[in-house]
Scaffold this motif. Structure first.
Motif, mmCIF file in Angstrom:
data_model
loop_
_atom_site.group_PDB
_atom_site.id
_atom_site.type_symbol
_atom_site.label_atom_id
_atom_site.label_comp_id
_atom_site.label_asym_id
_atom_site.label_seq_id
_atom_site.Cartn_x
_atom_site.Cartn_y
_atom_site.Cartn_z
ATOM 1 N N LYS A 92 0.792 -1.274 0.168
ATOM 2 C CA LYS A 92 -0.100 0.018 0.128
ATOM 3 C C LYS A 92 0.887 1.270 -0.048
ATOM 4 O O LYS A 92 0.621 2.210 -0.862
ATOM 5 C CB LYS A 92 -0.923 -0.108 1.193
ATOM 6 C CG LYS A 92 -1.884 1.227 1.232
ATOM 7 C CD LYS A 92 -2.498 1.345 2.506
ATOM 8 C CE LYS A 92 -1.575 1.933 3.603
ATOM 9 N NZ LYS A 92 -2.377 2.300 4.815
ATOM 10 N N LEU A 93 1.879 1.192 0.875
ATOM 11 C CA LEU A 93 2.946 2.499 0.808
ATOM 12 C C LEU A 93 3.471 2.533 -0.428
ATOM 13 O O LEU A 93 3.749 3.844 -0.939
ATOM 14 C CB LEU A 93 4.004 2.342 2.112
ATOM 15 C CG LEU A 93 3.239 2.128 3.547
ATOM 16 C CD1 LEU A 93 4.525 2.480 4.442
ATOM 17 C CD2 LEU A 93 2.199 3.135 3.549
ATOM 18 N N LYS A 94 3.911 1.565 -1.207
ATOM 19 C CA LYS A 94 4.384 1.852 -2.289
ATOM 20 C C LYS A 94 3.711 2.119 -3.434
ATOM 21 O O LYS A 94 3.910 3.351 -4.426
ATOM 22 C CB LYS A 94 4.952 0.388 -2.901
ATOM 23 C CG LYS A 94 6.328 0.274 -2.121
ATOM 24 C CD LYS A 94 6.937 -1.120 -2.797
ATOM 25 C CE LYS A 94 6.343 -2.311 -2.702
ATOM 26 N NZ LYS A 94 6.832 -3.458 -3.265
ATOM 27 N N HIS A 95 2.414 1.783 -3.345
ATOM 28 C CA HIS A 95 1.351 2.588 -4.284
ATOM 29 C C HIS A 95 1.063 4.115 -4.001
ATOM 30 O O HIS A 95 0.987 4.925 -4.869
ATOM 31 C CB HIS A 95 0.081 2.015 -4.241
ATOM 32 C CG HIS A 95 -0.930 2.516 -5.446
ATOM 33 N ND1 HIS A 95 -0.889 2.003 -6.484
ATOM 34 C CD2 HIS A 95 -1.833 3.426 -5.130
ATOM 35 C CE1 HIS A 95 -1.813 2.466 -7.212
ATOM 36 N NE2 HIS A 95 -2.499 3.222 -6.278
ATOM 37 N N LEU A 96 1.087 4.282 -2.650
ATOM 38 C CA LEU A 96 0.855 5.848 -2.373
ATOM 39 C C LEU A 96 1.983 6.725 -2.733
ATOM 40 O O LEU A 96 2.237 7.769 -3.055
ATOM 41 C CB LEU A 96 0.803 6.050 -0.704
ATOM 42 C CG LEU A 96 -0.490 5.446 -0.266
ATOM 43 C CD1 LEU A 96 -0.569 5.527 1.316
ATOM 44 C CD2 LEU A 96 -1.772 6.093 -0.859
ATOM 45 N N GLY A 97 3.377 5.996 -2.676
ATOM 46 C CA GLY A 97 4.491 6.822 -3.211
ATOM 47 C C GLY A 97 4.528 6.936 -4.655
ATOM 48 O O GLY A 97 4.833 7.916 -4.965
ATOM 49 N N LEU A 98 3.988 5.910 -5.551
ATOM 50 C CA LEU A 98 3.853 6.204 -6.628
ATOM 51 C C LEU A 98 2.517 7.348 -6.903
ATOM 52 O O LEU A 98 3.067 8.104 -8.104
ATOM 53 C CB LEU A 98 3.297 4.725 -7.488
ATOM 54 C CG LEU A 98 3.025 4.891 -9.147
ATOM 55 C CD1 LEU A 98 4.189 5.213 -9.619
ATOM 56 C CD2 LEU A 98 2.321 3.665 -9.788
ATOM 57 N N GLN A 99 1.911 7.508 -6.294
ATOM 58 C CA GLN A 99 0.943 8.444 -6.614
ATOM 59 C C GLN A 99 1.335 9.838 -6.109
ATOM 60 O O GLN A 99 1.350 10.890 -6.910
ATOM 61 C CB GLN A 99 -0.365 8.320 -5.675
ATOM 62 C CG GLN A 99 -1.314 7.207 -6.082
ATOM 63 C CD GLN A 99 -2.478 7.006 -5.270
ATOM 64 O OE1 GLN A 99 -2.377 7.413 -3.832
ATOM 65 N NE2 GLN A 99 -3.679 6.507 -5.779
ATOM 66 N N ALA A 100 2.237 9.873 -5.026
ATOM 67 C CA ALA A 100 3.021 11.018 -4.585
ATOM 68 C C ALA A 100 3.971 11.609 -5.813
ATOM 69 O O ALA A 100 4.128 12.644 -6.155
ATOM 70 C CB ALA A 100 3.818 10.844 -3.215
ATOM 71 N N LEU A 101 4.682 10.743 -6.277
ATOM 72 C CA LEU A 101 5.740 10.740 -7.361
ATOM 73 C C LEU A 101 4.739 11.460 -8.576
ATOM 74 O O LEU A 101 5.549 12.252 -9.267
ATOM 75 C CB LEU A 101 6.358 9.530 -7.653
ATOM 76 C CG LEU A 101 7.428 9.840 -8.714
ATOM 77 C CD1 LEU A 101 8.400 10.802 -8.453
ATOM 78 C CD2 LEU A 101 8.079 8.065 -9.046
ATOM 79 N N GLN A 102 3.877 11.084 -8.750
ATOM 80 C CA GLN A 102 3.043 11.426 -10.027
ATOM 81 C C GLN A 102 2.660 12.684 -10.018
ATOM 82 O O GLN A 102 2.457 13.472 -10.808
ATOM 83 C CB GLN A 102 2.012 10.554 -10.355
ATOM 84 C CG GLN A 102 2.351 8.970 -10.963
ATOM 85 C CD GLN A 102 1.204 7.875 -11.022
ATOM 86 O OE1 GLN A 102 0.234 8.226 -10.527
ATOM 87 N NE2 GLN A 102 1.614 6.993 -11.979
ATOM 88 N N SER A 103 2.493 13.120 -8.645
ATOM 89 C CA SER A 103 1.792 14.710 -8.312
ATOM 90 C C SER A 103 2.923 15.479 -8.441
ATOM 91 O O SER A 103 2.753 16.718 -8.284
ATOM 92 C CB SER A 103 1.259 14.588 -6.910
ATOM 93 O OG SER A 103 1.996 14.438 -6.054
#
Length: 450
Positions: A92-103
């Motif tokens: 879950k944290l890695k997916h949240l990291g991907l979202q943060a990176l895309q922002s």
């Protein structure tokens, strides 16, 4: 009561995520943590009944089949369950990291090796809530963090003074108060060590998005690193990164068993485990080797492998080795030409290719000794590219006062005290001299050897 990890407890956190199962060859994807953890628990219940290509030669050990993990428990099935459920949380944290990176389109994605992306930290025996009159325990980190968060959400305000109201932390032995519920929930993470985001490339976990972005900025090209540490010469992309880094040069904690001082509680715990404890709980099942942590055991297990684990990525190079550091050393020496001596004696200017050769030189030729409690010399890179002996260390004001009080109790005059704070040259005039210099704007002393 222990929570098995099958159902969530406490307050639900509604987050849109895509959770990819990486158990063996499984391709299951979930959008909710409850569904994802329930799916993974099915793998745990049938782990001995999986396809032949997912089997591992573990015999009595409990093996994790998560991709790029390689963990096995030497103790119990519960330890394996805690470990695998942490993979769910980490996913879950890695997916949240991907979202943060895309922002953040201006940030360059992580460039580090992906081999550690599913390597997770060693876990405690169970996740125990220490809130007053609670003490619930969990095997699933996600449910544990949700449960503790529910205490922060339900805490009641207490009167502090005439008009002020505060929320008191109910954690054992904590007297912290917060003015808002948001601050209390954030404070509780300091007790649970909860992380909120993870790098999707290398797997590193961070307590907030800012630290994750710092992780990415540190990897920008050196010509963009304009802020340099005056102590170790490392460069950083922002002034705040430099300030955060320099805090790690200040020692705040003293070992109760010797004169070693450390910047962080974690480094002090590591020091005590390796220097003052004979316990070696991690044992190899193939030979008599035992060690003090899981990382060393995993490195040792590579020696039993007949095939090399790492290969040089340089074109047309066939070099391979069992350790990543060996491959990196080979690359620097063979493909980058980094074989010139980089360690230089600050006394006689003699150069060496390895730090331990300079250490031997300093001890035998110039009669140097390291401070009491410290196991080795440390070397600092200078502007000319050479690494020389580090002669300056920083101690916090509080720690300096503590050390002086201990000397007074022992009846040792300060002018005759042994040099446990600075490097000293062997017998001779000035070997015990210490000059204290207060650095402007900082709560620490700068310690200089004469």
């Amino acid at each position: 009561m222990a929570d098995s990890g099958m159902t969530g407890r406490g307050v639900k956190r509604s987050v849109n995520v895509l959770l990819q199962c990486e158990w063996g060859s499984c391709t299951y994807v979930a959008t909710k943590m409850e569904e994802f953890c329930a799916h993974v628990s099915d793998h745990l219940g049938a782990r001995h009944l999986g396809p032949a290509d997912e089997a591992m030669d573990c015999e009595d050990e409990f093996c994790c089949l998560w991709q790029d993990c390689g963990f096995f428990s030497l103790e119990s099935q519960l330890e394996l369950f805690r470990h695998v459920y942490f993979h769910c949380y980490h996913t879950k944290l890695k997916h949240l990291g991907l979202q943060a990176l895309q922002s953040q389109p201006d940030l360059i994605p992580c460039q580090l090796d992906t081999q550690s992306r599913n390597m997770i930290p060693e876990l405690q025996e169970s996740f125990l809530c220490m809130w007053d009159q609670c003490e619930s325990s969990f095997d699933n980190a996600e449910w544990y963090y949700r449960h503790v968060d529910s205490h922060g959400l339900s805490a009641e305000y207490e009167v502090a003074g005439k008009e002020n109201r505060v929320l008191m932390c109910g954690w054992k032995d904590c007297d912290c108060s917060c003015k808002s519920r948001c601050k209390l929930r954030e404070h509780l993470r300091s007790h649970t060590q909860e992380k909120v985001v993870s790098c999707p490339n290398c797997g590193g976990m961070f307590s907030n998005n800012t630290k994750f972005y710092d992780h990415l900025r540190r990897q920008t090209s050196l010509d963009q690193h304009r802020f340099q540490c005056t102590h170790c010469s490392k460069r950083f992309a922002t002034e705040r990164l430099l300030r955060d880094h320099m805090r790690n040069h200040v020692n705040h904690y003293k070992c109760p068993l010797c004169d070693m001082t450390c910047p962080l509680p974690s480094t002090l715990r590591t020091h005590i485990r390796f220097r003052h404890s004979d316990e070696r709980p991690y044992k190899c099942q193939q030979c008599d080797y035992s060690c003090k942590n899981l990382v060393d055991l995993r490195k040792h297990l590579d020696t039993h492998s007949k095939l090399p684990a790492y290969c040089c990525e340089y074109e047309d190079c066939s070099f391979s080795a069992r350790s990543l550091c060996s491959v990196k050393a080979h690359y620097r020496k063979v493909h980058e030409g980094d074989s010139a001596p980089r360690y230089k004696c600050h006394v006689c200017e003699k150069c060496f290719t390895r730090g331990n050769n300079l250490t031997v030189h300093l001890r035998k030729k110039h009669h140097f000794k390291w401070p009491s409690g410290h196991p080795r010399f440390r070397y600092k890179e200078h502007d000319d590219g050479f690494l020389r002996l580090q002669l300056v260390r920083y101690e916090s004001v509080e720690l300096t006062e503590q050390l002086m009080k201990e000397r007074e109790k022992q009846g040792v005059p300060l002018e005759d005290a042994p040099t446990c704070l600075v490097l000293s040259q062997g017998p001779g005039p000035g070997s015990d001299g210490v000059d204290y210099e207060r650095t402007a704007g900082e709560k620490d002393y700068r310690l200089l050897s004469e």
